[in-house]
Enzyme design. Structure first.
Site, mmCIF file in Angstrom:
data_model
loop_
_atom_site.group_PDB
_atom_site.id
_atom_site.type_symbol
_atom_site.label_atom_id
_atom_site.label_comp_id
_atom_site.label_asym_id
_atom_site.label_seq_id
_atom_site.Cartn_x
_atom_site.Cartn_y
_atom_site.Cartn_z
ATOM 1 N N SER A 83 26.290 -26.352 2.790
ATOM 2 C CA SER A 83 26.763 -26.168 1.422
ATOM 3 C C SER A 83 28.246 -26.485 1.325
ATOM 4 C CB SER A 83 26.516 -24.723 0.972
ATOM 5 O OG SER A 83 27.071 -23.823 1.896
ATOM 6 N N GLU A 100 19.765 -30.635 -4.077
ATOM 7 C CA GLU A 100 20.790 -31.661 -4.244
ATOM 8 C C GLU A 100 20.644 -32.650 -3.096
ATOM 9 O OE1 GLU A 100 24.489 -29.314 -6.374
ATOM 10 O OE2 GLU A 100 24.178 -28.951 -4.247
ATOM 11 N N ASN A 158 27.626 -25.729 -6.251
ATOM 12 C CA ASN A 158 28.655 -24.825 -5.728
ATOM 13 C C ASN A 158 30.040 -25.124 -6.288
ATOM 14 O OD1 ASN A 158 26.999 -23.162 -4.329
ATOM 15 N ND2 ASN A 158 27.264 -24.161 -2.355
HETATM 16 N N1 3HC Z 1 9.681 -15.925 -1.821
HETATM 17 C C1 3HC Z 1 8.713 -16.170 -2.712
HETATM 18 N N2 3HC Z 1 8.755 -15.749 -3.976
HETATM 19 C C2 3HC Z 1 9.832 -15.047 -4.361
HETATM 20 C C3 3HC Z 1 10.885 -14.732 -3.498
HETATM 21 C C4 3HC Z 1 10.791 -15.225 -2.169
HETATM 22 N N3 3HC Z 1 11.742 -15.009 -1.269
HETATM 23 N N4 3HC Z 1 11.815 -14.036 -4.158
HETATM 24 C C5 3HC Z 1 11.379 -13.911 -5.417
HETATM 25 N N5 3HC Z 1 10.184 -14.521 -5.543
HETATM 26 C C6 3HC Z 1 9.417 -14.719 -6.768
HETATM 27 C C7 3HC Z 1 8.248 -13.900 -6.799
HETATM 28 O O1 3HC Z 1 7.214 -14.732 -7.245
HETATM 29 C C8 3HC Z 1 8.529 -12.835 -7.823
HETATM 30 O O2 3HC Z 1 7.364 -12.574 -8.447
HETATM 31 P P1 3HC Z 1 6.377 -11.431 -7.840
HETATM 32 O O3 3HC Z 1 7.054 -10.143 -8.192
HETATM 33 O O4 3HC Z 1 5.124 -11.705 -8.593
HETATM 34 O O5 3HC Z 1 6.230 -11.599 -6.382
HETATM 35 C C9 3HC Z 1 9.550 -13.503 -8.736
HETATM 36 O O6 3HC Z 1 10.221 -14.470 -7.914
HETATM 37 C C10 3HC Z 1 10.585 -12.562 -9.264
HETATM 38 O O7 3HC Z 1 11.161 -11.884 -8.201
HETATM 39 P P2 3HC Z 1 11.601 -10.361 -8.250
HETATM 40 O O8 3HC Z 1 10.717 -9.639 -9.229
HETATM 41 O O9 3HC Z 1 11.681 -9.877 -6.856
HETATM 42 O O10 3HC Z 1 13.070 -10.344 -8.781
HETATM 43 P P3 3HC Z 1 13.779 -11.119 -9.967
HETATM 44 O O11 3HC Z 1 12.906 -11.304 -11.143
HETATM 45 O O12 3HC Z 1 15.082 -10.437 -10.121
HETATM 46 O O13 3HC Z 1 14.062 -12.577 -9.364
HETATM 47 C C11 3HC Z 1 15.443 -14.085 -8.177
HETATM 48 C C12 3HC Z 1 14.713 -12.738 -8.174
HETATM 49 C C13 3HC Z 1 14.409 -15.208 -8.246
HETATM 50 C C14 3HC Z 1 16.214 -14.172 -6.892
HETATM 51 C C15 3HC Z 1 16.349 -14.147 -9.471
HETATM 52 O O14 3HC Z 1 17.118 -12.992 -9.577
HETATM 53 C C16 3HC Z 1 17.275 -15.338 -9.458
HETATM 54 O O15 3HC Z 1 16.876 -16.429 -9.800
HETATM 55 N N6 3HC Z 1 18.560 -15.103 -9.090
HETATM 56 C C17 3HC Z 1 19.564 -16.149 -8.994
HETATM 57 C C18 3HC Z 1 19.451 -16.824 -7.642
HETATM 58 C C19 3HC Z 1 20.440 -17.927 -7.494
HETATM 59 O O16 3HC Z 1 21.300 -18.185 -8.322
HETATM 60 N N7 3HC Z 1 20.332 -18.628 -6.355
HETATM 61 C C20 3HC Z 1 21.248 -19.667 -6.007
HETATM 62 C C21 3HC Z 1 22.271 -19.102 -5.108
HETATM 63 S S1 3HC Z 1 23.490 -20.307 -4.656
HETATM 64 C C22 3HC Z 1 22.880 -21.020 -3.277
HETATM 65 O O17 3HC Z 1 21.823 -20.714 -2.768
HETATM 66 C C23 3HC Z 1 23.742 -22.091 -2.718
HETATM 67 C C24 3HC Z 1 24.388 -21.703 -1.431
HETATM 68 O O18 3HC Z 1 24.941 -22.869 -0.885
HETATM 69 C C25 3HC Z 1 25.500 -20.672 -1.587
#
Ligand code: 3HC
Length: 293
Positions: free
Chosen positions: A126, A159, A197
C-alpha cells in the site's frame, strides 16, 4: 477467470494474503498460500474458512449446497512453507507480506530465479513504490501492483498499478485477474498511495489531529462522518480497523519522501498510541478498547 492465469501463489497468510487467496479460489483459480511458518498458515486458513462460510451463507441456498461449495473452494487451496517450490508452476505471484522494502525485495529476488519466465509478479503493497520492488528482479516488464482492501472478500475494489516498466500485456493480464476475482479493477500510476490511500490516509490523519486538538470527541468525529457522509465506519474506527501502525508506517514513508508536504506531517497522538502498543483492533486497543464484550 481472466487471461491465461490459472495458478496463483500468494505470499503472506495475514489478513490481506488470506483474503486474496480466498477471492481467487472462490473464482476458480488454483491457489497456493505461502508463509514462513506452518502455524501462521494454519491460523490463516482457519480465518479464511470462517470468512468463506460467511460469504457462502449469503450466496448459496441450503446447508448441504453451502458445504459442497465450501469443499470445492477449499480443494483449490493448498499451503506451503517452501517459497521457491511454491512458484514452480505459478502463472501469477501475489505478495502480501510485511511492508518492508528489503524483505520484499529479497523475496522477489529469490522468486525471480525459481518462477517460470512468463509468471507475472504483483505486490499488494500500500505504500512502497512498485518500481523499487520490481528492481529486485529481472522481470520489471512482468511486474505490477495489485492493491486490495480490507476485508478483501467484502471490498469491491482492486487498484491495478502500472509502473513505468510494466508492459501493456502484463497490465492487461493483471486487470483481467482483478476482474476475474470479482472486483472493480481501477488503474493507477505508481504514485504514493495510488488512488484510495492518497485520499483516505490524509483524511484519517486530519481526524486524529482534530481529536488531538480537543476539537471533538472520538464518538462525535466517528458519528459525524458516518451520519453526515454515509461512511460505513468513522475515521477513528477505520484507523483501529486498518491498524494504527500500518497508517503510521504509510505516513512516515511519505513524510520522509516529501518533508515539505504538511498533509503528510506525522501526528504526535498517533505516534504515542503506536509506541504504547495500541495498534487498534488487532492489539485489543487503539482509539477504542476491544477487550470488553
Ligand atoms: N469475510 C467475509 N465477509 C465479511 C467479512 C469478512 N472478513 N467481514 C464482513 N463481512 C460481510 C459479512 O457478509 C457481513 O454479513 P453477515 O453478518 O451476514 O456475515 C457483512 O459484511 C457486514 O459485516 P458486519 O455485520 O460484521 O459489520 P458491518 O456491517 O459494520 O460491516 C465492514 C463491516 C464491511 C468492514 C464495513 O464496516 C466497512 O465497509 N468498513 C469500511 C472498510 C474500509 O474502508 N476498508 C478499506 C480500508 S483501507 C485499506 O484496506 C487499504 C490499506 O492499504 C490501508
Amino acid at each position: 477467470m481472466g487471461s491465461n492465469i490459472k495458478n496463483v501463489t500468494v505470499f503472506g497468510a495475514g489478513l490481506m494474503g488470506n483474503g486474496i487467496a480466498q477471492v481467487a479460489a472462490q473464482n476458480g483459480y488454483r491457489v497456493t498460500l505461502v508463509d514462513v511458518d506452518k502455524a501462521f498458515l494454519e491460523k490463516g486458513i482457519a480465518r479464511l474458512e470462517g470468512s468463506l462460510k460467511r460469504v457462502l451463507r449469503k450466496k448459496v441456498e441450503g446447508e448441504e449446497a453451502q458445504q459442497i461449495a465450501f469443499n470445492e473452494v477449499m480443494a483449490r487451496i493448498s499451503t506451503s512453507t517452501d517459497a521457491e517450490g511454491a512458484v514452480a508452476n505459478a502463472d501469477l505471484v501475489v505478495e502480501a507480506i510485511i511492508e518492508n522494502l528489503e524483505i520484499k525485495q529479497d523475496l522477489f529476488a529469490s522468486l525471480d530465479k525459481a518462477a517460470p519466465a512468463p509468471c507475472l509478479f504483483a505486490s499488494n503493497t500500500s505504500s512502497l513504490p512498485i518500481k523499487e520492488l520490481a528492481a529486485a528482479t529481472n522481470r520489471a516488464d512482468r511486474f505490477g501492483g495489485l492493491h486490495f482492501f480490507n476485508p478483501v472478500p467484502v471490498m469491491r475494489l482492486v487498484e491495478v498499478v502500472k509502473a513505468e516498466e510494466t508492459s501493456e500485456e502484463t497490465h492487461t493480464a493483471l486487470l483481467a485477474f482483478g476482474e476475474g476475482v470479482g472486483k472493480r479493477a481501477v488503474t493507477c500510476k505508481d504514485t504514493p498511495g495510488f488512488i484510495v490511500n492518497r485520499l483516505l490516509v490524509p483524511y484519517l490523519m486530519e481526524a486524529v489531529r482534530l481529536l488531538d486538538r480537543g476539537d471533538a470527541s472520538e464518538a462525535d468525529i466517528d458519528d459525524a462522518m458516518k451520519m453526515g457522509c454515509g461512511y460505513p465506519m468513522g475515521p477513528l474506527q477505520l484507523l483501529d480497523y486498518v491498524g494504527l501502525d500500518t497508517t503510521k508506517f504509510i505516513m512516515d514513508g511519505w513524510h520522509n519522501a516529501f518533508p515539505d508536504q504538511a498533509l503528510f506531517d506525522p501526528s504526535p497522538l498517533l505516534d504515542k498510541l503506536v509506541s504504547e502498543g495500541k495498534l487498534g483492533r488487532k492489539s485489543g486497543e487503539g482509539f477504542y478498547s476491544y477487550t470488553k464484550k
